[in-house]
Design a protein around this motif. Structure first.
Motif, PDB file in Angstrom:
ATOM      1  N   CYS A   1      10.388  86.676 -60.839  1.00 44.54           N
ATOM      2  CA  CYS A   1       9.122  86.969 -61.533  1.00 44.54           C
ATOM      3  C   CYS A   1       8.198  85.757 -61.471  1.00 44.54           C
TER       4      CYS A   1
ATOM      5  N   VAL B   1       8.190  85.783 -67.141  1.00 49.25           N
ATOM      6  CA  VAL B   1       8.090  86.519 -68.410  1.00 49.25           C
ATOM      7  C   VAL B   1       9.323  87.369 -68.701  1.00 49.25           C
TER       8      VAL B   1
ATOM      9  N   CYS C   1       2.852  89.512 -68.589  1.00 49.26           N
ATOM     10  CA  CYS C   1       3.191  90.218 -67.342  1.00 49.26           C
ATOM     11  C   CYS C   1       1.896  90.677 -66.695  1.00 49.26           C
ATOM     12  N   LYS C   2       1.741  90.400 -65.389  1.00 50.34           N
ATOM     13  CA  LYS C   2       0.501  90.804 -64.718  1.00 50.34           C
ATOM     14  C   LYS C   2       0.643  92.123 -63.967  1.00 50.34           C
TER      15      LYS C   2
ATOM     16  N   CYS D   1       2.529  92.933 -61.345  1.00 46.91           N
ATOM     17  CA  CYS D   1       2.530  92.810 -59.885  1.00 46.91           C
ATOM     18  C   CYS D   1       3.555  93.725 -59.226  1.00 46.91           C
ATOM     19  N   GLY D   2       4.616  94.087 -59.939  1.00 49.45           N
ATOM     20  CA  GLY D   2       5.618  95.000 -59.397  1.00 49.45           C
ATOM     21  C   GLY D   2       6.699  94.342 -58.569  1.00 49.45           C
TER      22      GLY D   2
ATOM     23  N   CYS E   1       9.242  92.582 -59.506  1.00 48.37           N
ATOM     24  CA  CYS E   1      10.568  92.807 -60.100  1.00 48.37           C
ATOM     25  C   CYS E   1      11.099  94.189 -59.726  1.00 48.37           C
TER      26      CYS E   1
HETATM   27  S1  SF4 Z   1       5.528  93.066 -62.909  1.00 47.71           S
HETATM   28 FE1  SF4 Z   1       7.575  92.143 -63.009  1.00 47.71          FE
HETATM   29  S2  SF4 Z   1       7.506  90.408 -61.584  1.00 47.71           S
HETATM   30 FE2  SF4 Z   1       5.372  90.989 -62.005  1.00 47.71          FE
HETATM   31  S3  SF4 Z   1       4.762  89.679 -63.716  1.00 47.71           S
HETATM   32 FE3  SF4 Z   1       5.518  91.578 -64.613  1.00 47.71          FE
HETATM   33  S4  SF4 Z   1       7.680  91.210 -65.058  1.00 47.71           S
HETATM   34 FE4  SF4 Z   1       7.000  89.628 -63.620  1.00 47.71          FE
END
Ligand code: SF4
Ligand code: SF4
Length: 103
Positions: free
Chosen positions: A58, A62, A77-78, A80-81, A83
């Motif tokens: 990640c 987060v 968490c942004k 982004c996917g 994870c």
């Molecule tokens: S989507 Fe997943 S990898 Fe992306 S910031 Fe959020 S928890 Fe982290």
């Protein structure tokens, strides 16, 4: 398990110096998400084997653990996917904001 510490990026000169988890060069959020995230990750806890690959990857650091379950700090968490894409057990699904309550 704490969240990975965000460390200032320094070009590694050996394998031992490779950073584990996010570094400051990764474009971290410094303020809580202001509502622009379109999707967010939802963890299917029974599927999760706690391999911690998502924790390592990640970019925001987060993902954490509470009472033997993974947690995601949705304030930072942004969406982004990454994870969900990398989870070997498909235990994380990206959902549209406002579509699912759990997490
Ligand atoms: S989507 Fe997943 S990898 Fe992306 S910031 Fe959020 S928890 Fe982290
Ligand atoms: S990568 Fe998937 S299986 Fe591994 S800890 Fe994260 S959610 Fe669980």
């Amino acid at each position: 398990m704490a969240k990975p510490q965000i460390v200032k990026f320094k070009f590694p000169e050996s394998l031992e110096e490779m950073p584990l988890g996010p570094s400051a060069a990764a474009g971290i959020l410094t303020e809580p998400n202001a509502g622009w995230r379109v999707q967010r990750p939802v963890i299917d806890h029974p599927k999760c084997t706690k391999c911690l690959l998502c924790w390592v990857l990640c970019p925001e650091g987060v993902i954490g653990k509470e009472n033997e379950q993974l947690t995601i700090d949705m304030n930072y968490c942004k969406g982004c996917g990454l994870c969900a894409h990398e989870c070997p057990k498909d235990a994380i699904t990206m959902v549209q904001e406002g579509e699912a309550d759990d997490q």
